[in-house]
Design a protein around this motif. Structure first.
Motif, PDB file in Angstrom:
ATOM      1  N   THR A  95       4.119   6.975   6.490  1.00  0.00           N
ATOM      2  CA  THR A  95       2.796   7.266   7.020  1.00  0.00           C
ATOM      3  C   THR A  95       1.958   5.990   6.969  1.00  0.00           C
ATOM      4  O   THR A  95       1.828   5.379   5.905  1.00  0.00           O
ATOM      5  CB  THR A  95       2.103   8.363   6.188  1.00  0.00           C
ATOM      6  OG1 THR A  95       2.953   9.504   6.122  1.00  0.00           O
ATOM      7  CG2 THR A  95       0.770   8.749   6.809  1.00  0.00           C
TER       8      THR A  95
ATOM      9  N   GLU B 137      -9.956  17.621   2.687  1.00  0.00           N
ATOM     10  CA  GLU B 137     -10.210  16.497   3.595  1.00  0.00           C
ATOM     11  C   GLU B 137     -11.162  16.864   4.726  1.00  0.00           C
ATOM     12  O   GLU B 137     -11.987  16.061   5.133  1.00  0.00           O
ATOM     13  CB  GLU B 137      -8.885  15.993   4.173  1.00  0.00           C
ATOM     14  CG  GLU B 137      -9.013  14.911   5.213  1.00  0.00           C
ATOM     15  CD  GLU B 137      -9.664  13.633   4.707  1.00  0.00           C
ATOM     16  OE1 GLU B 137     -10.286  12.907   5.512  1.00  0.00           O
ATOM     17  OE2 GLU B 137      -9.559  13.367   3.496  1.00  0.00           O
TER      18      GLU B 137
ATOM     19  N   LEU C 125       0.812  -1.198   0.000  1.00  0.00           N
ATOM     20  CA  LEU C 125       0.000   0.000   0.000  1.00  0.00           C
ATOM     21  C   LEU C 125       0.852   1.256   0.000  1.00  0.00           C
ATOM     22  O   LEU C 125       0.505   2.254  -0.610  1.00  0.00           O
ATOM     23  CB  LEU C 125      -0.921   0.032   1.224  1.00  0.00           C
ATOM     24  CG  LEU C 125      -2.143  -0.863   1.177  1.00  0.00           C
ATOM     25  CD1 LEU C 125      -2.862  -0.812   2.498  1.00  0.00           C
ATOM     26  CD2 LEU C 125      -3.066  -0.469   0.045  1.00  0.00           C
ATOM     27  N   LYS C 126       1.994   1.204   0.654  1.00  0.00           N
ATOM     28  CA  LYS C 126       2.818   2.391   0.763  1.00  0.00           C
ATOM     29  C   LYS C 126       3.448   2.775  -0.562  1.00  0.00           C
ATOM     30  O   LYS C 126       3.995   3.860  -0.706  1.00  0.00           O
ATOM     31  CB  LYS C 126       3.904   2.187   1.826  1.00  0.00           C
ATOM     32  CG  LYS C 126       3.319   2.052   3.232  1.00  0.00           C
ATOM     33  CD  LYS C 126       4.398   1.875   4.258  1.00  0.00           C
ATOM     34  CE  LYS C 126       3.796   1.770   5.664  1.00  0.00           C
ATOM     35  NZ  LYS C 126       4.801   1.582   6.693  1.00  0.00           N
TER      36      LYS C 126
ATOM     37  N   VAL D 261      -4.841   3.924  -3.585  1.00  0.00           N
ATOM     38  CA  VAL D 261      -5.146   3.326  -2.287  1.00  0.00           C
ATOM     39  C   VAL D 261      -6.600   3.571  -1.916  1.00  0.00           C
ATOM     40  O   VAL D 261      -7.338   2.666  -1.539  1.00  0.00           O
ATOM     41  CB  VAL D 261      -4.219   3.918  -1.200  1.00  0.00           C
ATOM     42  CG1 VAL D 261      -4.658   3.443   0.177  1.00  0.00           C
ATOM     43  CG2 VAL D 261      -2.786   3.496  -1.454  1.00  0.00           C
ATOM     44  N   SER D 262      -7.024   4.821  -2.020  1.00  0.00           N
ATOM     45  CA  SER D 262      -8.383   5.172  -1.631  1.00  0.00           C
ATOM     46  C   SER D 262      -9.406   4.457  -2.488  1.00  0.00           C
ATOM     47  O   SER D 262     -10.409   3.955  -1.994  1.00  0.00           O
ATOM     48  CB  SER D 262      -8.576   6.681  -1.762  1.00  0.00           C
ATOM     49  OG  SER D 262      -7.663   7.355  -0.931  1.00  0.00           O
TER      50      SER D 262
ATOM     51  N   MET E  52      -2.073   7.985  -3.736  1.00  0.00           N
ATOM     52  CA  MET E  52      -3.215   8.249  -2.869  1.00  0.00           C
ATOM     53  C   MET E  52      -4.508   7.802  -3.508  1.00  0.00           C
ATOM     54  O   MET E  52      -5.323   7.140  -2.884  1.00  0.00           O
ATOM     55  CB  MET E  52      -3.291   9.744  -2.550  1.00  0.00           C
ATOM     56  CG  MET E  52      -4.506  10.117  -1.728  1.00  0.00           C
ATOM     57  SD  MET E  52      -4.555  11.852  -1.312  1.00  0.00           S
ATOM     58  CE  MET E  52      -4.707  12.564  -2.926  1.00  0.00           C
TER      59      MET E  52
ATOM     60  N   LEU F  91      -2.616   7.249  12.658  1.00  0.00           N
ATOM     61  CA  LEU F  91      -3.104   8.162  11.626  1.00  0.00           C
ATOM     62  C   LEU F  91      -4.178   9.059  12.237  1.00  0.00           C
ATOM     63  O   LEU F  91      -5.370   8.755  12.157  1.00  0.00           O
ATOM     64  CB  LEU F  91      -3.669   7.390  10.438  1.00  0.00           C
ATOM     65  CG  LEU F  91      -3.997   8.258   9.219  1.00  0.00           C
ATOM     66  CD1 LEU F  91      -2.729   8.657   8.477  1.00  0.00           C
ATOM     67  CD2 LEU F  91      -4.931   7.515   8.266  1.00  0.00           C
TER      68      LEU F  91
ATOM     69  N   LYS G 122      -3.430  16.152   0.305  1.00  0.00           N
ATOM     70  CA  LYS G 122      -2.217  15.831  -0.449  1.00  0.00           C
ATOM     71  C   LYS G 122      -1.247  17.009  -0.510  1.00  0.00           C
ATOM     72  O   LYS G 122      -0.027  16.819  -0.500  1.00  0.00           O
ATOM     73  CB  LYS G 122      -2.584  15.386  -1.862  1.00  0.00           C
ATOM     74  CG  LYS G 122      -1.411  14.812  -2.640  1.00  0.00           C
ATOM     75  CD  LYS G 122      -1.853  14.289  -3.997  1.00  0.00           C
ATOM     76  CE  LYS G 122      -0.655  13.693  -4.748  1.00  0.00           C
ATOM     77  NZ  LYS G 122      -1.048  13.200  -6.082  1.00  0.00           N
TER      78      LYS G 122
ATOM     79  N   ASN H  55      -6.955  11.645  12.467  1.00  0.00           N
ATOM     80  CA  ASN H  55      -7.859  11.899  11.347  1.00  0.00           C
ATOM     81  C   ASN H  55      -8.944  12.921  11.694  1.00  0.00           C
ATOM     82  O   ASN H  55      -8.929  14.040  11.220  1.00  0.00           O
ATOM     83  CB  ASN H  55      -8.482  10.571  10.896  1.00  0.00           C
ATOM     84  CG  ASN H  55      -9.096  10.636   9.531  1.00  0.00           C
ATOM     85  OD1 ASN H  55      -9.497  11.695   9.063  1.00  0.00           O
ATOM     86  ND2 ASN H  55      -9.199   9.496   8.860  1.00  0.00           N
TER      87      ASN H  55
ATOM     88  N   LEU I  72      -1.218   4.673   4.184  1.00  0.00           N
ATOM     89  CA  LEU I  72      -1.278   5.478   2.960  1.00  0.00           C
ATOM     90  C   LEU I  72       0.067   5.709   2.302  1.00  0.00           C
ATOM     91  O   LEU I  72       0.173   5.754   1.079  1.00  0.00           O
ATOM     92  CB  LEU I  72      -1.948   6.818   3.260  1.00  0.00           C
ATOM     93  CG  LEU I  72      -3.369   6.728   3.803  1.00  0.00           C
ATOM     94  CD1 LEU I  72      -3.916   8.109   4.109  1.00  0.00           C
ATOM     95  CD2 LEU I  72      -4.280   6.003   2.823  1.00  0.00           C
TER      96      LEU I  72
ATOM     97  N   TYR J 237     -11.038  11.495  -4.448  1.00  0.00           N
ATOM     98  CA  TYR J 237     -10.029  10.452  -4.300  1.00  0.00           C
ATOM     99  C   TYR J 237     -10.182   9.342  -5.339  1.00  0.00           C
ATOM    100  O   TYR J 237      -9.195   8.812  -5.845  1.00  0.00           O
ATOM    101  CB  TYR J 237     -10.110   9.822  -2.899  1.00  0.00           C
ATOM    102  CG  TYR J 237      -9.606  10.707  -1.792  1.00  0.00           C
ATOM    103  CD1 TYR J 237      -8.456  11.474  -1.935  1.00  0.00           C
ATOM    104  CD2 TYR J 237     -10.292  10.780  -0.579  1.00  0.00           C
ATOM    105  CE1 TYR J 237      -7.992  12.279  -0.909  1.00  0.00           C
ATOM    106  CE2 TYR J 237      -9.834  11.583   0.450  1.00  0.00           C
ATOM    107  CZ  TYR J 237      -8.684  12.326   0.286  1.00  0.00           C
ATOM    108  OH  TYR J 237      -8.233  13.119   1.305  1.00  0.00           O
TER     109      TYR J 237
END
Length: 320
Positions: free
Chosen positions: A98, A53, A2-3, A10-11, A7, A151, A69, A153, A101, A305
């Motif tokens: 992170t 976000e 995933l890393k 992943v989303s 973005m 994370l 981002k 949020n 993400l 996203y």
């Protein structure tokens, strides 16, 4: 793995999966208050990383947003003009550590009565991850460190006690952070945990309780604040809300509006947990992330996203 993904990749992968796995939202009663007059109040630039976000409103019609981002905090005027107030420092490793993400991102934001902005920054590094503050005319400054392997949020402010509450979507924790003090883990209830991607997400303080969403589980949770400040027993108030992100109360008891990120919808959730869809992609939503209300005006940010097209700020009218 995933890393190493972008973005949007992943989303898209996880939110689409969440939407597919969750049940179809139920219909609410006929007397549910719908939204009307939806229009786009501001368009943002995806090429500049302007993926909104989170959202906080100010007197006079302005809105403050975090651009995930771009690592930025911005002010959006009533006429739709966007002004960047701060760009957060990029971590030395680029943010590749992170959690989940693999990129640094600016997340939750709230505004205090004196105009001070508090917001969250997640980088996977101990020197930058945590709660940040921006006073009017000042420079951004971190005021509380949070775990680099988490994370942070969602963010909420209790003005009475000058206390911030923070959801950690990876560690399944709600942190309690005095605006001038040290964070403590306020709740680590299992209902906050993820099932593989992101757990505890949106956050609000309402009627003597801390309310939170769980994106992976599609739930709305209520945790009473006990007289001594400790967390009470978690109660699940609503289920079947795929990809739920942030939310806002409508001032009609415990009725709330919730942003469903993956499906690209806004749901009206009644106090009994039933819900109906009141905004969709046809209204201009592009993976909505956050909701705020000023009177009967409803503001919704869309980060695009998954759609990778037209991140925006939408405004609608709540027909109570």
């Amino acid at each position: 793995m995933l890393k190493k993904l972008s973005m949007s990749a992943v989303s898209a992968a996880v939110l689409v999966a969440a939407a597919a796995a969750a049940p179809t939202p139920a219909s609410a009663s006929a007397e549910s208050a719908p939204l009307r007059g939806a229009r786009i109040a501001a368009h943002f630039d995806l090429t500049k990383g302007q993926t909104p976000e989170n959202l906080a409103l100010a007197p006079g019609g302005a809105a403050y947003v975090t651009f995930a981002k771009a690592r930025q905090v911005a002010k959006v005027s009533p006429n739709g003009t966007t002004r960047i107030l701060a760009t957060l420092p990029k971590p030395a490793d680029g943010g590749i550590h992170t959690p989940v993400l693999g990129f640094p991102l600016a997340v939750g934001i709230v505004r205090a009565h004196d105009g001070t902005l508090y917001f969250l920054y997640a980088t996977g590094t101990a020197d930058l991850t945590g709660v940040w503050r921006l006073r009017p005319g000042g420079e951004p400054r971190r005021i509380a460190a949070l775990p680099a392997d988490g994370l942070p949020n969602g963010l909420a402010l209790d003005p009475r006690t000058r206390t911030l509450y923070v959801t950690d979507s990876v560690l399944g924790t709600i942190w309690r952070v005095p605006t001038g003090g040290t964070p403590t883990a306020w709740s680590t209830a299992p209902e906050l945990a993820s099932t593989g991607f992101l757990g505890a997400n949106g956050l609000k303080i309402h009627n003597g309780a801390v309310w939170a969403t769980n994106l992976d589980k599609g739930t709305v949770l209520r945790i009473p604040v006990l007289p001594d400040g400790r967390a009470g027993r978690v109660r699940t108030e609503a289920t079947g809300l795929p990809g739920i992100d942030d939310f806002a109360f409508t001032d009609q008891g415990n009725q709330l509006l919730a942003a469903l990120n993956g499906p690209g919808q806004v749901a009206l959730v009644q106090p009994d947990g039933s819900h109906s869809i009141v905004l969709t992609q046809a209204d201009g939503l592009r993976n909505p992330t956050s909701i705020a209300l000023r009177g009967k005006s409803v503001y919704v940010t869309s980060a695009a996203y998954i759609t990778a097209q037209d991140p925006n700020l939408l405004r609608a009218h709540l027909n109570r």
